[in-house]
Design a protein around this motif. Structure first.
Motif, PDB file in Angstrom:
ATOM      1  N   VAL A 156      52.613  69.677  51.190  1.00 12.50           N
ATOM      2  CA  VAL A 156      53.614  69.119  50.286  1.00 12.50           C
ATOM      3  C   VAL A 156      52.958  67.960  49.540  1.00 12.50           C
ATOM      4  O   VAL A 156      52.239  67.151  50.139  1.00 12.50           O
ATOM      5  N   ARG A 157      53.210  67.885  48.231  1.00  6.58           N
ATOM      6  CA  ARG A 157      52.636  66.797  47.438  1.00  6.58           C
ATOM      7  C   ARG A 157      53.676  65.698  47.225  1.00  6.58           C
ATOM      8  O   ARG A 157      54.816  65.966  46.846  1.00  6.58           O
ATOM      9  N   LEU A 158      53.239  64.480  47.503  1.00  5.59           N
ATOM     10  CA  LEU A 158      54.089  63.313  47.333  1.00  5.59           C
ATOM     11  C   LEU A 158      53.507  62.393  46.266  1.00  5.59           C
ATOM     12  O   LEU A 158      52.280  62.345  46.079  1.00  5.59           O
ATOM     13  N   TYR A 159      54.391  61.689  45.588  1.00  4.94           N
ATOM     14  CA  TYR A 159      53.953  60.565  44.783  1.00  4.94           C
ATOM     15  C   TYR A 159      54.273  59.323  45.592  1.00  4.94           C
ATOM     16  O   TYR A 159      55.423  59.090  45.983  1.00  4.94           O
ATOM     17  N   VAL A 160      53.262  58.536  45.883  1.00  2.48           N
ATOM     18  CA  VAL A 160      53.397  57.366  46.750  1.00  2.48           C
ATOM     19  C   VAL A 160      53.229  56.112  45.910  1.00  2.48           C
ATOM     20  O   VAL A 160      52.289  56.000  45.124  1.00  2.48           O
ATOM     21  N   GLU A 161      54.147  55.167  46.085  1.00  3.60           N
ATOM     22  CA  GLU A 161      54.049  53.882  45.416  1.00  3.60           C
ATOM     23  C   GLU A 161      53.867  52.813  46.487  1.00  3.60           C
ATOM     24  O   GLU A 161      54.619  52.778  47.479  1.00  3.60           O
ATOM     25  N   VAL A 162      52.842  51.967  46.328  1.00  7.65           N
ATOM     26  CA  VAL A 162      52.549  50.948  47.333  1.00  7.65           C
ATOM     27  C   VAL A 162      52.448  49.574  46.688  1.00  7.65           C
ATOM     28  O   VAL A 162      52.135  49.439  45.500  1.00  7.65           O
ATOM     29  N   ASP A 163      52.729  48.566  47.498  1.00  8.54           N
ATOM     30  CA  ASP A 163      52.498  47.178  47.114  1.00  8.54           C
ATOM     31  C   ASP A 163      51.161  46.744  47.717  1.00  8.54           C
ATOM     32  O   ASP A 163      50.956  46.852  48.941  1.00  8.54           O
ATOM     33  N   VAL A 164      50.261  46.279  46.882  1.00  5.04           N
ATOM     34  CA  VAL A 164      48.925  45.904  47.321  1.00  5.04           C
ATOM     35  C   VAL A 164      48.961  44.534  47.983  1.00  5.04           C
ATOM     36  O   VAL A 164      49.391  43.548  47.389  1.00  5.04           O
ATOM     37  N   THR A 165      48.508  44.499  49.235  1.00  4.05           N
ATOM     38  CA  THR A 165      48.437  43.243  49.981  1.00  4.05           C
ATOM     39  C   THR A 165      47.106  42.547  49.765  1.00  4.05           C
ATOM     40  O   THR A 165      47.054  41.334  49.557  1.00  4.05           O
ATOM     41  N   ALA A 166      46.020  43.323  49.835  1.00  8.62           N
ATOM     42  CA  ALA A 166      44.681  42.751  49.669  1.00  8.62           C
ATOM     43  C   ALA A 166      43.763  43.819  49.103  1.00  8.62           C
ATOM     44  O   ALA A 166      43.875  44.995  49.443  1.00  8.62           O
ATOM     45  N   LEU A 167      42.876  43.389  48.238  1.00 12.30           N
ATOM     46  CA  LEU A 167      41.881  44.287  47.666  1.00 12.30           C
ATOM     47  C   LEU A 167      40.576  44.093  48.417  1.00 12.30           C
ATOM     48  O   LEU A 167      39.949  43.038  48.336  1.00 12.30           O
ATOM     49  N   VAL A 168      40.187  45.103  49.176  1.00 13.66           N
ATOM     50  CA  VAL A 168      38.945  45.043  49.933  1.00 13.66           C
ATOM     51  C   VAL A 168      37.748  45.272  49.014  1.00 13.66           C
ATOM     52  O   VAL A 168      36.714  44.622  49.139  1.00 13.66           O
ATOM     53  N   ARG A 169      37.910  46.192  48.079  1.00 15.21           N
ATOM     54  CA  ARG A 169      36.839  46.502  47.131  1.00 15.21           C
ATOM     55  C   ARG A 169      37.455  46.937  45.814  1.00 15.21           C
ATOM     56  O   ARG A 169      38.410  47.703  45.806  1.00 15.21           O
ATOM     57  N   GLY A 170      36.924  46.451  44.704  1.00 13.27           N
ATOM     58  CA  GLY A 170      37.435  46.837  43.400  1.00 13.27           C
ATOM     59  C   GLY A 170      36.963  45.884  42.328  1.00 13.27           C
ATOM     60  O   GLY A 170      37.451  44.755  42.256  1.00 13.27           O
ATOM     61  N   ALA A 171      36.027  46.325  41.517  1.00  6.32           N
ATOM     62  CA  ALA A 171      35.397  45.440  40.537  1.00  6.32           C
ATOM     63  C   ALA A 171      36.369  44.932  39.482  1.00  6.32           C
ATOM     64  O   ALA A 171      36.228  43.820  38.983  1.00  6.32           O
ATOM     65  N   ASP A 172      37.371  45.724  39.137  1.00  6.22           N
ATOM     66  CA  ASP A 172      38.276  45.359  38.043  1.00  6.22           C
ATOM     67  C   ASP A 172      39.642  44.893  38.515  1.00  6.22           C
ATOM     68  O   ASP A 172      40.547  44.682  37.707  1.00  6.22           O
ATOM     69  N   GLY A 173      39.815  44.729  39.822  1.00  6.83           N
ATOM     70  CA  GLY A 173      41.100  44.305  40.335  1.00  6.83           C
ATOM     71  C   GLY A 173      42.146  45.418  40.282  1.00  6.83           C
ATOM     72  O   GLY A 173      41.885  46.524  39.812  1.00  6.83           O
ATOM     73  N   LEU A 174      43.347  45.111  40.781  1.00  2.99           N
ATOM     74  CA  LEU A 174      44.460  46.060  40.789  1.00  2.99           C
ATOM     75  C   LEU A 174      45.755  45.329  40.475  1.00  2.99           C
ATOM     76  O   LEU A 174      45.908  44.154  40.822  1.00  2.99           O
ATOM     77  N   PRO A 175      46.707  46.018  39.835  1.00  2.41           N
ATOM     78  CA  PRO A 175      48.059  45.444  39.745  1.00  2.41           C
ATOM     79  C   PRO A 175      48.643  45.337  41.154  1.00  2.41           C
ATOM     80  O   PRO A 175      48.182  45.985  42.079  1.00  2.41           O
ATOM     81  N   PRO A 176      49.671  44.519  41.328  1.00  2.00           N
ATOM     82  CA  PRO A 176      50.262  44.370  42.662  1.00  2.00           C
ATOM     83  C   PRO A 176      50.992  45.614  43.148  1.00  2.00           C
ATOM     84  O   PRO A 176      51.284  45.726  44.334  1.00  2.00           O
ATOM     85  N   ARG A 177      51.287  46.550  42.248  1.00  2.00           N
ATOM     86  CA  ARG A 177      51.933  47.803  42.657  1.00  2.00           C
ATOM     87  C   ARG A 177      51.223  48.964  41.974  1.00  2.00           C
ATOM     88  O   ARG A 177      51.025  48.957  40.761  1.00  2.00           O
TER      89      ARG A 177
END
Length: 298
Positions: A91-112
């Protein structure tokens, strides 16, 4: 590209229709955290300290430009007809998450952020519930969609545990270090030189690497002693060379990449007796390294 997670314009638009992503307020700053040196589509072996094993998590870390500690806010089921390349039974889900901490990511992430996740229902047909679950995700960015990511593998959403988080951070840090070991691609030539005494001698085995950096194994035999072996990451094997410590990036590069036996082509220049010793010494190194411990398919 992972066949289970094709990020096409149509698939992404369907996911967005199913569950719109809210506008982000302030982005999470990019970082590779060095501090604190599974929910998944496939079962993974648990290690004694909790979380998945080193090799499994290293596979995910090294393939993921984005690693985030997040909490699931909501999930939305996507109709099978609107989920291209969905494997039978999933089954395919669309998952929405709130980012607590970025372990790795050169360009950052939005909080959601949001992403697609394929899951296996239980025997009663019930889909796993992830709401409020703390997860560790391994992903890549989606071009033109800042609030979307694509998991790097079907099992790249894990239950967050202190051990998994610490391992992911440590591996990400080690992989970016200036002295990070190269990717090992195979075994090159092997040589053996007999010593002055019966049972004495030294074997040297050269490894091949993705960037042609030198890596070699040396195995020293002395009568009445266990063989002593070391790995060198330069042209010269000096007294500082030693075996790699378990659960380090060099150990992983070797234990998970070296073939189970010394290739015949590696000993074509050796006399039969020397070739036999070289094969025995190679087997000794593999036994000392121990199993890779990988449980997931890559």
């Amino acid at each position: 590209m992972n066949p289970l997670f094709p990020v096409t314009a149509s698939a992404l638009s369907l996911a967005l229709v199913a569950l719109p992503v809210r506008a982000a307020q302030a982005p999470v700053a990019p970082q590779v955290s060095a501090s604190n040196d599974a929910v998944s589509g496939a079962a993974m072996q648990q290690d004694p300290v909790g979380g998945i094993g080193y090799a499994d998590i290293a596979d995910l870390v090294l393939s993921a430009p984005i690693i985030a500690d997040a909490t699931v806010r909501s999930t939305s089921k996507i109709k099978a007809a609107e989920a291209p390349n969905l494997a039978p039974g999933l089954v395919r889900l669309y998952v929405e998450v709130d980012v607590t901490a970025l372990v790795r990511g050169a360009d950052g992430l939005p909080p959601r952020i949001g992403y697609l996740l394929d899951v296996m229902p239980d025997s009663a047909g019930r889909v796993p519930k992830f709401k409020k679950a703390r997860v560790l995700i391994f992903a890549r960015p989606v071009a033109g969609a800042v609030n979307q990511v694509q998991l790097v593998a079907p099992d790249a959403q894990l239950d967050w545990t202190p051990a998994s988080d610490a391992r992911a951070r440590r591996i990400a840090k080690d992989a970016l270090a200036s002295d990070a070991p190269p990717v090992i691609t195979g075994v090159g030539n092997a040589f053996h030189v007999a010593g002055a005494l019966p049972g004495e001698g030294e074997t040297q085995i050269f490894l091949t690497t993705a960037d042609q950096r030198p890596v070699s194994l040396s195995i020293l035999r002395r009568p009445g002693e266990q063989p002593h072996w070391a790995v060198a990451l330069s042209e010269i094997v000096d007294e500082s060379a030693a075996p790699p410590a378990p659960e380090t990036l060099l150990w992983y590069r070797m234990a998970c990449a070296l073939p189970p036996t010394l290739p015949e082509r590696s000993t074509t220049s050796l006399e039969a007796a020397d070739a036999t010793i070289a094969r025995e010494d190679y087997a000794y190194v593999l036994a000392a390294l121990g199993p890779c411990g990988r449980t997931r398919k890559i």
